[in-house]
Design a protein around this motif. Structure first.
Motif, mmCIF file in Angstrom:
data_model
loop_
_atom_site.group_PDB
_atom_site.id
_atom_site.type_symbol
_atom_site.label_atom_id
_atom_site.label_comp_id
_atom_site.label_asym_id
_atom_site.label_seq_id
_atom_site.Cartn_x
_atom_site.Cartn_y
_atom_site.Cartn_z
ATOM 1 N N UNK A 270 -65.328 -42.445 87.659
ATOM 2 C CA UNK A 270 -64.103 -41.663 87.858
ATOM 3 C C UNK A 270 -63.518 -41.842 89.261
ATOM 4 N N UNK A 271 -63.405 -43.092 89.690
ATOM 5 C CA UNK A 271 -62.832 -43.389 91.009
ATOM 6 C C UNK A 271 -61.310 -43.460 90.969
ATOM 7 N N UNK A 272 -60.734 -43.629 89.762
ATOM 8 C CA UNK A 272 -59.286 -43.792 89.646
ATOM 9 C C UNK A 272 -58.863 -45.245 89.808
ATOM 10 N N UNK A 273 -59.850 -46.121 89.973
ATOM 11 C CA UNK A 273 -59.547 -47.543 90.144
ATOM 12 C C UNK A 273 -60.460 -48.381 89.244
ATOM 13 N N UNK A 274 -60.026 -49.608 89.031
ATOM 14 C CA UNK A 274 -60.814 -50.605 88.296
ATOM 15 C C UNK A 274 -60.768 -51.881 89.118
ATOM 16 N N UNK A 275 -61.868 -52.604 89.140
ATOM 17 C CA UNK A 275 -61.902 -53.884 89.853
ATOM 18 C C UNK A 275 -60.909 -54.855 89.213
ATOM 19 N N UNK A 276 -60.150 -55.530 90.052
ATOM 20 C CA UNK A 276 -59.146 -56.483 89.591
ATOM 21 C C UNK A 276 -59.774 -57.532 88.676
ATOM 22 N N UNK A 277 -60.904 -58.090 89.070
ATOM 23 C CA UNK A 277 -61.545 -59.156 88.280
ATOM 24 C C UNK A 277 -61.920 -58.660 86.881
ATOM 25 N N UNK A 278 -62.429 -57.424 86.812
ATOM 26 C CA UNK A 278 -62.832 -56.849 85.532
ATOM 27 C C UNK A 278 -61.608 -56.657 84.621
ATOM 28 N N UNK A 279 -60.537 -56.081 85.164
ATOM 29 C CA UNK A 279 -59.322 -55.858 84.390
ATOM 30 C C UNK A 279 -58.705 -57.189 83.958
ATOM 31 N N UNK A 280 -58.715 -58.167 84.858
ATOM 32 C CA UNK A 280 -58.165 -59.479 84.524
ATOM 33 C C UNK A 280 -58.963 -60.121 83.397
ATOM 34 N N UNK A 281 -60.271 -60.013 83.458
ATOM 35 C CA UNK A 281 -61.129 -60.568 82.404
ATOM 36 C C UNK A 281 -60.800 -59.924 81.049
ATOM 37 N N UNK A 282 -60.673 -58.604 81.033
ATOM 38 C CA UNK A 282 -60.350 -57.905 79.782
ATOM 39 C C UNK A 282 -58.980 -58.315 79.246
ATOM 40 N N UNK A 283 -57.990 -58.311 80.122
ATOM 41 C CA UNK A 283 -56.628 -58.589 79.681
ATOM 42 C C UNK A 283 -56.409 -60.043 79.264
ATOM 43 N N UNK B 211 -50.145 -58.490 88.922
ATOM 44 C CA UNK B 211 -50.669 -58.311 90.282
ATOM 45 C C UNK B 211 -49.537 -58.200 91.304
ATOM 46 N N UNK B 212 -48.388 -58.804 91.007
ATOM 47 C CA UNK B 212 -47.236 -58.638 91.902
ATOM 48 C C UNK B 212 -46.720 -57.201 91.827
ATOM 49 N N UNK B 213 -46.720 -56.628 90.626
ATOM 50 C CA UNK B 213 -46.231 -55.263 90.450
ATOM 51 C C UNK B 213 -47.253 -54.219 90.904
ATOM 52 N N UNK B 214 -48.528 -54.525 90.714
ATOM 53 C CA UNK B 214 -49.598 -53.582 91.047
ATOM 54 C C UNK B 214 -50.686 -54.310 91.848
ATOM 55 N N UNK B 215 -50.403 -54.611 93.102
ATOM 56 C CA UNK B 215 -51.374 -55.370 93.887
ATOM 57 C C UNK B 215 -52.665 -54.574 94.123
ATOM 58 N N UNK B 216 -53.791 -55.268 94.097
ATOM 59 C CA UNK B 216 -55.061 -54.587 94.380
ATOM 60 C C UNK B 216 -55.139 -54.188 95.850
ATOM 61 N N UNK B 217 -55.991 -53.183 96.132
ATOM 62 C CA UNK B 217 -56.199 -52.808 97.530
ATOM 63 C C UNK B 217 -57.106 -53.837 98.204
ATOM 64 N N UNK B 218 -57.436 -53.632 99.460
ATOM 65 C CA UNK B 218 -58.216 -54.625 100.204
ATOM 66 C C UNK B 218 -59.597 -54.840 99.608
ATOM 67 N N UNK B 219 -60.111 -53.858 98.872
ATOM 68 C CA UNK B 219 -61.428 -53.998 98.239
ATOM 69 C C UNK B 219 -61.336 -54.635 96.855
ATOM 70 N N UNK B 220 -60.112 -54.991 96.419
ATOM 71 C CA UNK B 220 -59.952 -55.629 95.109
ATOM 72 C C UNK B 220 -59.867 -54.638 93.955
ATOM 73 N N UNK B 221 -59.492 -53.385 94.243
ATOM 74 C CA UNK B 221 -59.384 -52.352 93.212
ATOM 75 C C UNK B 221 -57.925 -52.148 92.800
ATOM 76 N N UNK B 222 -57.747 -51.835 91.523
ATOM 77 C CA UNK B 222 -56.428 -51.549 90.972
ATOM 78 C C UNK B 222 -56.353 -50.055 90.666
#
Length: 171
Positions: A114-127, A143-154
């Motif tokens: 329940x962090x409110x974020x998902x790792x970019x790599x994980x979401x990309x793999x699913x999508x 990713x242009x519309x919803x860029x990940x934060x510095x830790x790679x979270x969306x």
């Protein structure tokens, strides 16, 4: 001063014949849709045609769009696509979206901490591997519309807000 836009909105609904349609959107949203319509209506004739779609897609780098694809887009409307029809189409699309809490709940399944974020790599793999797979271009646009934060979270709550409200929070 906060009540002024509401009064203006009520006044517009009373004056306009399409008050039900225009009441679905905030004034700022209507203005954004009008700007988008103007961009798409390349020949400025007040109607979005197949040629307008082809031209605007070409300006975005999509040069080889098939005629059948353009025809399918135009045929989503019952007739010529003027601004009122354009706005109606968006209203119908947004009305069909699940409520924000339902979409957030679906994302929470992917966020057990329940962090409110998902790792970019994980979401990309699913999508890109499940159901209606995203293309590389669609992933780039996401990713242009919803860029990940510095830790790679969306921030999936922001994505959910945009899906259900049509624009990013201005905070």
């Amino acid at each position: 001063m906060v009540s002024a836009p509401k009064k203006a909105k009520r006044r517009q609904q009373a004056e306009g014949g399409s008050s039900n349609l225009f009441s679905m959107f905030e004034q700022s949203q209507i203005q954004e849709y009008k700007e988008a319509f103007t961009i798409i209506d390349q020949n400025r004739d007040g109607i979005i045609s197949k040629d307008d779609l082809r031209d605007v897609l070409a300006t975005m780098g999509q040069l080889n769009v098939k005629n059948e694809e353009l025809e399918a887009m135009v045929k989503e409307a019952s007739g010529p696509i003027n601004f009122t029809v354009f706005l109606t189409m968006f209203g119908e699309k947004l009305k069909g979206a699940d409520p924000e809490d339902v979409i957030v709940s679906a994302f929470k399944v992917l966020d057990p901490e329940c962090t409110g974020t998902i790792k970019k790599e994980f979401l990309q793999e699913l999508l890109s591997t499940q159901c209606d797979r995203f293309t590389a271009d669609e992933m780039t646009n996401l990713w242009a519309a919803f860029p990940p934060d510095v830790a790679g979270n969306i921030d999936y709550k922001n994505i959910c807000y945009v899906i259900t409200h049509g624009e990013e929070k201005e905070e």
